[in-house]
Every structure is written in structure tokens, then in C-alpha cells.
Design a protein around this motif. Structure first.
Motif, PDB file in Angstrom:
ATOM      1  N   LEU A  12       0.801  -1.067  -0.124  1.00  0.00           N
ATOM      2  CA  LEU A  12      -0.101   0.141   0.012  1.00  0.00           C
ATOM      3  C   LEU A  12       0.626   1.385   0.039  1.00  0.00           C
ATOM      4  N   VAL A  13       2.064   1.153   0.734  1.00  0.00           N
ATOM      5  CA  VAL A  13       2.816   2.351   0.698  1.00  0.00           C
ATOM      6  C   VAL A  13       3.515   2.690  -0.500  1.00  0.00           C
ATOM      7  N   SER A  14       4.086   1.527  -1.122  1.00  0.00           N
ATOM      8  CA  SER A  14       4.802   1.559  -2.543  1.00  0.00           C
ATOM      9  C   SER A  14       3.983   1.968  -3.663  1.00  0.00           C
ATOM     10  N   THR A  15       2.497   1.684  -3.536  1.00  0.00           N
ATOM     11  CA  THR A  15       1.717   2.094  -4.712  1.00  0.00           C
ATOM     12  C   THR A  15       1.036   3.367  -4.355  1.00  0.00           C
ATOM     13  N   ARG A  16       1.519   4.227  -3.147  1.00  0.00           N
ATOM     14  CA  ARG A  16       0.979   5.457  -2.878  1.00  0.00           C
ATOM     15  C   ARG A  16      -0.273   5.281  -2.671  1.00  0.00           C
ATOM     16  N   LYS A  17      -0.911   4.116  -2.177  1.00  0.00           N
ATOM     17  CA  LYS A  17      -2.303   4.034  -1.880  1.00  0.00           C
ATOM     18  C   LYS A  17      -2.472   4.645  -0.337  1.00  0.00           C
ATOM     19  N   VAL A  18      -1.394   4.586   0.430  1.00  0.00           N
ATOM     20  CA  VAL A  18      -1.245   5.235   1.737  1.00  0.00           C
ATOM     21  C   VAL A  18      -0.146   6.145   1.695  1.00  0.00           C
ATOM     22  N   LEU A  19      -0.287   7.509   2.311  1.00  0.00           N
ATOM     23  CA  LEU A  19       0.651   8.582   2.341  1.00  0.00           C
ATOM     24  C   LEU A  19       0.611   8.881   3.783  1.00  0.00           C
ATOM     25  N   ILE A  20       1.917   9.270   4.327  1.00  0.00           N
ATOM     26  CA  ILE A  20       2.106   9.186   5.461  1.00  0.00           C
ATOM     27  C   ILE A  20       2.292  10.901   6.032  1.00  0.00           C
ATOM     28  N   LEU A  21       1.492  11.600   6.699  1.00  0.00           N
ATOM     29  CA  LEU A  21       1.573  12.804   6.979  1.00  0.00           C
ATOM     30  C   LEU A  21       2.711  13.050   8.050  1.00  0.00           C
ATOM     31  N   GLN A  22       3.761  13.966   7.641  1.00  0.00           N
ATOM     32  CA  GLN A  22       4.835  14.048   8.502  1.00  0.00           C
ATOM     33  C   GLN A  22       5.128  15.641   8.767  1.00  0.00           C
ATOM     34  N   GLY A  23       4.217  16.563   8.697  1.00  0.00           N
ATOM     35  CA  GLY A  23       4.280  17.893   8.851  1.00  0.00           C
ATOM     36  C   GLY A  23       3.875  18.551  10.010  1.00  0.00           C
ATOM     37  N   ILE A  24       3.275  17.578  10.833  1.00  0.00           N
ATOM     38  CA  ILE A  24       2.627  18.194  12.267  1.00  0.00           C
ATOM     39  C   ILE A  24       3.918  17.966  13.200  1.00  0.00           C
ATOM     40  N   PRO A  25       3.867  19.211  13.958  1.00  0.00           N
ATOM     41  CA  PRO A  25       4.969  19.052  15.057  1.00  0.00           C
ATOM     42  C   PRO A  25       4.533  17.906  16.004  1.00  0.00           C
ATOM     43  N   VAL A  26       5.538  17.340  16.591  1.00  0.00           N
ATOM     44  CA  VAL A  26       5.377  16.297  17.507  1.00  0.00           C
ATOM     45  C   VAL A  26       4.468  16.585  18.830  1.00  0.00           C
ATOM     46  N   SER A  27       4.969  17.895  19.333  1.00  0.00           N
ATOM     47  CA  SER A  27       4.236  18.314  20.626  1.00  0.00           C
ATOM     48  C   SER A  27       2.761  18.599  20.256  1.00  0.00           C
ATOM     49  N   HIS A  28       2.448  18.830  19.207  1.00  0.00           N
ATOM     50  CA  HIS A  28       0.924  18.762  18.832  1.00  0.00           C
ATOM     51  C   HIS A  28      -0.013  17.606  18.963  1.00  0.00           C
ATOM     52  N   LEU A  29       0.977  16.473  18.811  1.00  0.00           N
ATOM     53  CA  LEU A  29       0.276  15.144  18.824  1.00  0.00           C
ATOM     54  C   LEU A  29      -0.262  14.872  20.026  1.00  0.00           C
ATOM     55  N   LYS A  30      -0.198  15.506  21.089  1.00  0.00           N
ATOM     56  CA  LYS A  30      -0.666  15.057  22.302  1.00  0.00           C
ATOM     57  C   LYS A  30      -2.004  15.569  22.543  1.00  0.00           C
ATOM     58  N   ILE A  31      -2.406  16.340  21.837  1.00  0.00           N
ATOM     59  CA  ILE A  31      -3.755  17.102  21.973  1.00  0.00           C
ATOM     60  C   ILE A  31      -4.707  15.742  21.873  1.00  0.00           C
ATOM     61  N   THR A  32      -5.870  15.647  22.736  1.00  0.00           N
ATOM     62  CA  THR A  32      -7.056  14.630  22.719  1.00  0.00           C
ATOM     63  C   THR A  32      -8.145  15.376  22.816  1.00  0.00           C
ATOM     64  N   ALA A  33      -9.110  14.812  22.394  1.00  0.00           N
ATOM     65  CA  ALA A  33     -10.512  15.320  22.557  1.00  0.00           C
ATOM     66  C   ALA A  33     -11.049  15.276  24.000  1.00  0.00           C
ATOM     67  N   SER A  34     -10.763  14.271  24.767  1.00  0.00           N
ATOM     68  CA  SER A  34     -10.876  14.237  26.113  1.00  0.00           C
ATOM     69  C   SER A  34     -10.290  15.304  26.969  1.00  0.00           C
ATOM     70  N   TYR A  35      -8.985  15.591  26.615  1.00  0.00           N
ATOM     71  CA  TYR A  35      -8.360  16.695  27.239  1.00  0.00           C
ATOM     72  C   TYR A  35      -9.080  18.267  26.949  1.00  0.00           C
ATOM     73  N   ILE A  36      -9.264  18.338  25.713  1.00  0.00           N
ATOM     74  CA  ILE A  36      -9.967  19.601  25.182  1.00  0.00           C
ATOM     75  C   ILE A  36     -11.273  19.731  26.106  1.00  0.00           C
TER      76      ILE A  36
END
Length: 473
Positions: free
Chosen positions: A411-435
Motif C-alpha cells: 500500500l505504501v509502495s503504490t502510494r495508496k497510503v501516504l504518511i503525514l509528517q508535517g505536524i509538530p510532535v508536541s501537537h500530537l498530544k492533544i486529545t478530545a478528552s483533554y479539550i
């Protein structure tokens, strides 16, 4: 325990329309025969109700009567609105001073199956009904899909549907929800799907069309509804026509900065496609119906608040009753659209990329992946933070077990799945329950996690239980 409602047959409704309503009107039907008018004439007493019936079947006649002689789309909301307006205005012009009864005008413009059965039966129905102002009628417009694989059966269904709309319009127009629920009397969703309803008029300004359309999903009359960036209800086929779609599923209670970043990062990737244009691409925040339920009930205000805030962030909204992602993709496949890009997190992908989810499918995981990754579909996948360890988990080969790794690599080699890498790591800690906890504690740091205008709107209007924990102490 409530007793079940006694549903009248199409004939019984036709008799009551003819003999017991205070209305007199016109019926205009294009494309599916004069099935609605036929019901009224066969019931008897139609002279009490019907001033005129017409089928401007030839396109030139239709354009002459309903579009000032100019060609345009014939099976369209604009056309059915012009039809009911023309017919109602003609009633006023000819009968205003001669007939004391109240007026109505019903119309439909429908495409039934062609001879080779290569099209999708669908159409628009509408009714204009006199309310408190004779010269400004109230209007109800619906769009339907006809699922039967036989033209004659589709015509019968159309006739019953037309009688249901007229009956609801004449006897229940003051309660649009009752009109909606009566549309499928003596019908079922295997035969017809109602995927859009819109009401307006001087007596119906109080009615929120978003809630009406939500009822279509909650009552299983259609699997999905859509609102554009302004919050206006849109018929899915019209909204998606020749469009690219970027879609992300979530709670959106409220939409937060992380979700917006995911959408923006995904759009930046989407822009690399050769046929991407800003004017032909729609970004949807999709909310599953189960996310809107409070126990067994829908919270109308909570729903509207979510839609308002998503619109405030510049995105369109979709509500569906799909649980599986491949069903969601199948839904989009029926429309004449371009490309579909689905944004999702690695935890969700881990669930849908596991054979235990597809024990009911003969082809198991492979069948599900085949349905999910259709020709025009790609997934945009983003990492997440393990809340126990604090580590950021990326969708890498080592993340997947041996039996899934080869499929993942394909799936990755045929580009059916693309991985997002532009999001700062610190932002990934945001959760719906925390908000949610920040909102309920009226914590000012909420403004760090949502756009400022959304923060102010939540605070000012005390949305989503704002300050609940403070006031309860």
C-alpha cells in the motif's frame, strides 16, 4: 407504551386529499409519468382538489413554461422550484378572486431507469402550500433516489411518494418533521431513498433544515447528509459533482487546532495531484451518527454547535451512519466525483487493518482492502502519541505484525497510503478528552488548542458544558 400509528394507504390518502382538504391546486410531473395525478383521479372526487395537471415532457415545453425558454438542467432543484412557483403563480393569476379555497402546487422532475438500465433513477419533488399568506406560500422540496431495477416499479413508487408529500404538505405543513416521517409511508428504503429535504416560507422560518436532514440519517431514510461551508444543506450528488474530496472523521466537539493542521497538511499533499484546484476540492469533517447520540437520543443543540464551529473553521460537514470505512468509500463511489482522500490516525488504521474486523466477509481483510482502496482513493495517515509512554508512534514497517507487513508495504509502495509528517510532535498530544476537560473547567488555556474565534464562541455561548465543573462545586 405508545400505540403504533395507523398509516393510511395511498388510496386512503388520495380520498382524504380530494374530499377533506381545504386546498385546490395544480400538479406538474415530468419524466416519470403522471403517477401522482393518477392516484387522485382514480380515488374519485378529484374535481374538488385538482385545477390542472400537466406533463411538459418535451424539453422545449419545459423550458418555455419553467425557464423563460432557456435550456438548463431538467432534473435539478432549481427546475422543480421554478415549476412549483410557476404553477402556484398561475393559480393566483387565474383563480385568486374566483376560488375561496387555499392553493397548492405540486411538481416533480424525475429520471427513471432508461431502456438499457445504465443510469440511476432519481428526482426532485416539491410542493408550495398556502399558509397564513396567500401570496407567499410555504415550500417543501425533497430529492430521492429510486432503487428498484424496473421502470414501471419506479413509477409506482414515485406516485406513492408524490401522494405522501401532498398529503403531508396539505395536512401537516406546520410540522415539517411529521411531513418528513410520513414520506415513506407504504414504502421502504429498498425502494426509495430520501437524501435531502428543504423547507422555507413565511410560516416556516423557525425550522432548521440541518435538523430536518439529520432526521433523514437517524431514521435510516438515507445513510449520509452534507452541509457546505456556510452551513446550508446540500444534496450530495450536486455537491460532489466533479469534485475532489478530502475527508476526516472525528467528534469535532469542537474542532481543534490539531484537526485543522491535519486538514491543512493533507490539502498541501493533495495539491500535488495533477487535477487539483481550490475551486474543485471540498474538505469535509465527517461525524458518525453514533458520535452524536446521548444515550438513545440525539442532542440537537450539540449537533448544531458542532456544525457551526466546523463551518467557522472553513470546512464543510458530513454526517453519516457508516461504521466501516470501506462502506464510506462505497458511498462516495456512486457519485460522479473525482478523487477521494481520507485522513485518519494510526490507531484507527490499526483497527481497520486487522483481519478480526472482517470475519463476516468471505474474502476477509483482502476483500475489505479491495473495497477500501478503490481506484480514486488514498489514505493520508498521521502518527500519534502513546499517552502511557509519551513516545510518538509512526506508521513504519516495524509497527505492523509479520502477517500484515507485506500488505502494508504494498500500500505504501503504490502510494495508496501516504504518511503525514508535517505536524509538530508536541501537537500530537492533544486529545478530545483533554479539550473537553478544559471546556468543562472553563480553563483559559483552551485558547491554545482551538482557533481564537472558536474559543470566544464557546466561552460566550457556554457550549459543550463550558464551566460545568466550576458551577457544580
Amino acid at each position: 407504551m405508545n400505540e403504533p400509528m395507523n398509516i393510511l394507504s395511498a388510496k386512503e390518502k388520495s380520498v382524504r386529499i380530494n374530499l377533506h382538504s381545504q386546498y385546490y391546486g395544480a400538479i406538474a410531473e415530468i419524466g416519470g409519468g403522471q403517477e401522482t395525478a393518477r392516484h387522485l383521479f382514480q380515488a374519485g372526487g378529484a374535481s374538488n382538489t385538482v385545477a390542472k395537471t400537466i406533463s411538459a415532457y418535451d424539453k422545449s415545453f419545459s423550458d418555455h413554461f419553467y425557464n423563460q425558454g432557456t435550456p438548463s438542467r431538467y432534473v435539478a432543484e432549481e427546475r422543480v422550484r421554478k415549476m412549483i412557483e410557476y404553477e402556484y403563480d398561475e393559480l393566483i393569476e387565474i383563480l385568486d378572486k374566483k376560488n375561496p379555497q387555499k392553493f397548492f402546487a405540486f411538481a416533480n422532475t424525475v429520471e427513471t431507469l432508461n431502456y438499457t438500465k445504465t443510469n440511476q433513477g432519481n428526482g426532485w419533488l416539491g410542493i408550495a402550500v398556502e399558509g397564513t399568506d396567500r401570496y407567499k406560500p410555504n415550500k417543501i422540496v425533497i430529492h430521492v433516489k429510486l432503487h428498484e431495477n424496473d421502470t414501471l416499479l419506479q413509477q409506482y413508487t414515485l406516485g406513492s411518494l408524490g401522494i405522501n408529500l401532498i398529503y403531508g404538505g396539505l395536512f401537516m405543513w406546520e410540522e415539517p418533521r411529521k411531513v418528513l416521517l410520513s414520506l415513506l409511508d407504504n414504502l421502504d428504503t429498498d425502494r426509495v431513498e430520501v437524501d435531502y429535504i428543504f423547507v422555507d416560507g413565511p410560516d416556516l422560518q423557525w425550522c432548521d433544515n440541518r435538523l430536518l436532514n439529520l432526521m433523514l440519517v437517524s431514521n435510516s431514510m438515507t445513510p449520509a447528509i452534507m452541509f457546505d461551508q456556510s452551513g446550508r444543506v446540500r444534496q450530495p450528488g450536486d455537491m460532489l459533482y466533479k469534485k475532489n474530496v478530502l475527508l476526516m472523521r472525528g467528534f469535532f466537539r469542537p474542532i481543534n487546532n490539531l484537526a485543522i493542521e491535519f486538514m491543512e497538511d493533507s490539502l498541501n499533499i493533495f495539491k500535488g495531484d495533477e487535477d487539483y484546484r481550490p475551486d474543485n476540492t471540498i474538505a469535509f469533517c465527517e461525524i458518525s451518527l453514533k458520535y452524536l447520540m446521548q444515550g438513545e437520543k440525539l442532542d440537537d443543540k450539540d449537533f448544531l454547535d458542532r456544525v457551526d464551529l466546523v463551518n467557522m473553521s472553513g470546512h464543510s460537514v458530513m454526517v453519516s451512519n457508516f461504521y466501516r470505512y470501506f462502506k464510506l468509500v462505497d458511498y462516495f463511489a456512486q457519485f460522479r466525483m473525482n478523487k477521494l482522500r481520507v485522513v485518519l490516525g494510526l490507531p484507527t488504521f490499526d483497527k481497520i487493518f486487522h483481519s478480526s474486523q472482517y470475519t463476516d466477509l468471505r474474502g476477509g481483510l483482502l476483500e475489505a482492502m479491495g473495497k477500501l482502496f478503490q481506484e480514486n482513493v488514498k489514505l493520508y495517515l498521521y502518527p500519534y502519541t502513546d499517552m502511557e509512554t509519551g513516545d510518538v508512534i509512526y506508521p513504519e514497517d516495524s509497527h505492523f505484525k509479520d502477517e500484515y507487513r507485506s500488505l502494508w508495504q504494498y500500500l505504501v509502495s503504490t502510494r495508496k497510503v501516504l504518511i503525514l509528517q508535517g505536524i509538530p510532535v508536541s501537537h500530537l498530544k492533544i486529545t478530545a478528552s483533554y479539550i473537553s476537560s478544559l471546556i468543562e473547567n472553563a480553563d483559559e488555556s483552551l485558547r491554545d488548542y482551538v482557533p481564537e474565534k472558536i474559543f470566544e464562541h464557546i466561552k460566550t455561548n457556554r457550549l459543550f458544558g463550558y464551566g460545568r465543573n466550576i458551577s457544580s462545586e
